[in-house]
Design an enzyme around this catalytic site. Structure first.
Site, PDB file in Angstrom:
ATOM      1  N   GLY A  11      20.059  26.024  -7.997  1.00 23.44           N
ATOM      2  CA  GLY A  11      19.335  24.803  -7.643  1.00 23.44           C
ATOM      3  C   GLY A  11      19.448  24.552  -6.149  1.00 23.44           C
ATOM      4  O   GLY A  11      20.543  24.625  -5.589  1.00 23.44           O
ATOM      5  N   ARG A  72      16.997  31.365 -10.122  1.00 24.08           N
ATOM      6  CA  ARG A  72      18.137  31.596 -11.024  1.00 24.08           C
ATOM      7  C   ARG A  72      17.856  32.967 -11.636  1.00 24.08           C
ATOM      8  O   ARG A  72      16.863  33.134 -12.329  1.00 24.08           O
ATOM      9  CB  ARG A  72      18.206  30.517 -12.102  1.00 24.08           C
ATOM     10  CG  ARG A  72      18.408  29.106 -11.539  1.00 24.08           C
ATOM     11  CD  ARG A  72      18.788  28.140 -12.626  1.00 24.08           C
ATOM     12  NE  ARG A  72      18.733  26.754 -12.190  1.00 24.08           N
ATOM     13  CZ  ARG A  72      19.720  26.123 -11.548  1.00 24.08           C
ATOM     14  NH1 ARG A  72      20.824  26.762 -11.233  1.00 24.08           N
ATOM     15  NH2 ARG A  72      19.604  24.855 -11.209  1.00 24.08           N
ATOM     16  N   ASP A 103      28.014  27.032  -8.711  1.00 23.56           N
ATOM     17  CA  ASP A 103      28.897  27.774  -9.606  1.00 23.56           C
ATOM     18  C   ASP A 103      28.315  29.113 -10.103  1.00 23.56           C
ATOM     19  O   ASP A 103      28.964  30.156  -9.992  1.00 23.56           O
ATOM     20  CB  ASP A 103      29.201  26.831 -10.790  1.00 23.56           C
ATOM     21  CG  ASP A 103      30.153  27.441 -11.771  1.00 23.56           C
ATOM     22  OD1 ASP A 103      31.315  27.642 -11.395  1.00 23.56           O
ATOM     23  OD2 ASP A 103      29.735  27.720 -12.913  1.00 23.56           O
ATOM     24  N   THR A 125      25.496  22.466  -3.882  1.00 20.72           N
ATOM     25  CA  THR A 125      24.958  21.963  -5.150  1.00 20.72           C
ATOM     26  C   THR A 125      25.036  20.451  -5.142  1.00 20.72           C
ATOM     27  O   THR A 125      26.053  19.884  -4.719  1.00 20.72           O
ATOM     28  CB  THR A 125      25.727  22.502  -6.378  1.00 20.72           C
ATOM     29  OG1 THR A 125      25.392  21.681  -7.509  1.00 20.72           O
ATOM     30  CG2 THR A 125      27.231  22.512  -6.228  1.00 20.72           C
ATOM     31  N   ASP A 127      25.407  18.702  -7.620  1.00 15.60           N
ATOM     32  CA  ASP A 127      26.302  18.263  -8.712  1.00 15.60           C
ATOM     33  C   ASP A 127      27.740  18.020  -8.255  1.00 15.60           C
ATOM     34  O   ASP A 127      28.475  17.285  -8.894  1.00 15.60           O
ATOM     35  CB  ASP A 127      26.346  19.319  -9.828  1.00 15.60           C
ATOM     36  CG  ASP A 127      24.983  19.562 -10.450  1.00 15.60           C
ATOM     37  OD1 ASP A 127      24.089  18.717 -10.271  1.00 15.60           O
ATOM     38  OD2 ASP A 127      24.814  20.601 -11.113  1.00 15.60           O
ATOM     39  N   ASP A 129      30.218  19.993  -8.591  1.00 16.29           N
ATOM     40  CA  ASP A 129      31.020  20.353  -9.771  1.00 16.29           C
ATOM     41  C   ASP A 129      31.965  21.527  -9.526  1.00 16.29           C
ATOM     42  O   ASP A 129      32.455  22.139 -10.470  1.00 16.29           O
ATOM     43  CB  ASP A 129      30.094  20.683 -10.956  1.00 16.29           C
ATOM     44  CG  ASP A 129      29.126  21.817 -10.647  1.00 16.29           C
ATOM     45  OD1 ASP A 129      29.008  22.218  -9.469  1.00 16.29           O
ATOM     46  OD2 ASP A 129      28.468  22.313 -11.581  1.00 16.29           O
ATOM     47  N   ARG A 171      24.429  17.762 -14.640  1.00 19.43           N
ATOM     48  CA  ARG A 171      24.775  18.708 -15.717  1.00 19.43           C
ATOM     49  C   ARG A 171      26.033  18.267 -16.446  1.00 19.43           C
ATOM     50  O   ARG A 171      26.018  17.234 -17.079  1.00 19.43           O
ATOM     51  CB  ARG A 171      24.953  20.111 -15.126  1.00 19.43           C
ATOM     52  CG  ARG A 171      24.308  21.192 -15.980  1.00 19.43           C
ATOM     53  CD  ARG A 171      24.652  22.536 -15.405  1.00 19.43           C
ATOM     54  NE  ARG A 171      23.783  22.909 -14.316  1.00 19.43           N
ATOM     55  CZ  ARG A 171      22.846  23.831 -14.419  1.00 19.43           C
ATOM     56  NH1 ARG A 171      22.656  24.452 -15.536  1.00 19.43           N
ATOM     57  NH2 ARG A 171      22.113  24.146 -13.387  1.00 19.43           N
TER      58      ARG A 171
HETATM   59  O1  F6P Z   1      22.726  22.268 -10.517  1.00 19.34           O
HETATM   60  C1  F6P Z   1      21.804  21.423  -9.934  1.00 19.34           C
HETATM   61  C2  F6P Z   1      20.858  20.869 -10.971  1.00 19.34           C
HETATM   62  O2  F6P Z   1      19.924  20.029 -10.314  1.00 19.34           O
HETATM   63  C3  F6P Z   1      21.516  20.124 -12.140  1.00 19.34           C
HETATM   64  O3  F6P Z   1      21.902  18.819 -11.813  1.00 19.34           O
HETATM   65  C4  F6P Z   1      20.426  20.201 -13.175  1.00 19.34           C
HETATM   66  O4  F6P Z   1      20.948  20.068 -14.472  1.00 19.34           O
HETATM   67  C5  F6P Z   1      19.869  21.578 -12.947  1.00 19.34           C
HETATM   68  O5  F6P Z   1      20.160  21.922 -11.595  1.00 19.34           O
HETATM   69  C6  F6P Z   1      18.396  21.748 -13.182  1.00 19.34           C
HETATM   70  O6  F6P Z   1      18.094  23.099 -13.023  1.00 19.34           O
HETATM   71  P1  F6P Z   1      16.658  23.725 -12.872  1.00 19.34           P
HETATM   72  O7  F6P Z   1      16.206  23.515 -11.459  1.00 19.34           O
HETATM   73  O8  F6P Z   1      16.833  25.160 -13.176  1.00 19.34           O
HETATM   74  O9  F6P Z   1      15.770  22.996 -13.836  1.00 19.34           O
END
Ligand code: F6P
Length: 319
Positions: A11, A72, A103, A125, A127, A129, A171
């Protein structure tokens, strides 16, 4: 000539560009060559990379997103994919690979390091986390975005005497809700780390109403429970009209705050100081405000701890 590779992965987080900029400028300062790999780990498989000079990072320090693009990569979770990635990195003559991400991206880097690739990671990130460090790139900007939204939602909630459940990202980590809850004066915060107490939220709403409060902001971390079902239940239990706002991807974009730009610049520049000599497997991070480098595997093994004191503070001041 062997090069330093840099990619952004997972992300996106505001401040990633500031990290790329500092990294490239520091490399140029030290006469080192940088290859910017496009679209995260995916770009390794396509050998999709560009030479990065000073002009390639001009006018980006204030921009959200990432000029390199991100993704990803499922392939990076497989043994064959990792072996293939290592071959492409060798073909591109990448001696040290700098990975800017969270992570999942760090786990990808660790797996590559086990195949002999030198890697250095930079935590980015929204998050926050990652247990080994305090303050990943993007976290503070996302907090500002949430605060801006809370302010606006409070205006309309007060006008209508409503409650509003504001769902934020994170998350499995409640930091965005926790810190935005403290700074935004939320009445209730529902987090993954704390058991949900429906009656507690209900009581606060009713007590607020009794005191003449015209609004009630409830921050909720995504994936914990359905915001819409909760709104219905609370409305039934309290008689207070309850709406839902899912902030979503707005939290991932925007102009990075000063704190994120400064942290990103420090981390990006620091990465270059490790891009010399033997193979590395390092996680950079700000640990209690200090720039530090940890063994990557050890860093990933540090569990994220929930800040009970902060939660207690929130509980105390949100009555
Ligand atoms: O890890 C960052 C984040 O924005 C999280 O808070 C969220 O759950 C996730 O990525 C969403 O991922 P994607 O962009 O793959 O939908």
């Amino acid at each position: 000539m062997m090069a330093i590779g840099v990619l952004t992965s997972g992300g996106d987080a505001p401040g990633m560009n500031a990290a790329i900029r500092a990294l490239v400028r520091s490399a140029v300062y030290e006469n080192k060559e940088v290859l910017g790999i496009r679209n995260g780990y995916t770009g390794i498989f396509n050998e999709d990379a560009m030479n990065m000079d000073l002009s390639s990072v001009a006018d980006i320090i204030h921009k959200g997103g990432t000029i390199l693009g991100t993704s990803r990569s499922e392939k990076m979770r497989t043994e064959e994919g990792l072996i293939e990635a290592k071959k492409h990195l060798d073909a591109m003559n990448i001696e040290h690979l700098v990975v800017i991400g969270g992570d999942g991206s760090m786990h990808g880097a660790l797996a590559l390091s086990k195949l002999g690739q030198s890697v250095i990671t930079i935590p980015a990130t929204i998050d926050n986390d990652l247990g080994y460090q305090h303050g990943s790139i993007g976290f503070y900007t996302a907090i500002e975005t949430i605060l801006d939204a809370i302010g606006k939602i409070r205006d309309t909630s007060s006008a209508h005497k409503r409650a509003n459940i504001v769902e934020v990202m994170g998350r499995h980590c409640g930091d965005l809700a926790l810190y935005a809850g403290i700074a935004g004066g939320a009445e209730s915060v529902i987090l993954p780390e704390v058991d949900f107490d429906f009656d507690g939220v209900k009581k606060k709403m009713l007590a607020g109403k009794l005191r003449g409060k015209r609004h009630h902001i409830i921050l909720l971390t995504e994936d914990k429970l359905s915001a819409y079902a909760l709104a219905k239940d609370l409305e039934e239990a309290t008689g207070i009209e309850t709406r839902v706002t899912v902030l979503g991807y707005v939290q991932r974009g925007g102009i990075p705050t000063g704190a994120d730009r400064i942290n990103a610049s420090r981390l990006g520049a620091e990465a270059i100081t490790y891009c010399r000599g033997d193979k590395k497997s390092l996680a950079l991070g700000l640990i209690h405000g200090e720039l530090q480098a940890m063994d990557l595997e050890e860093a990933l093994a540090v569990e994220k701890t929930f800040d009970r004191d902060m939660y207690h503070l929130l509980d105390k001041i949100s009555i």
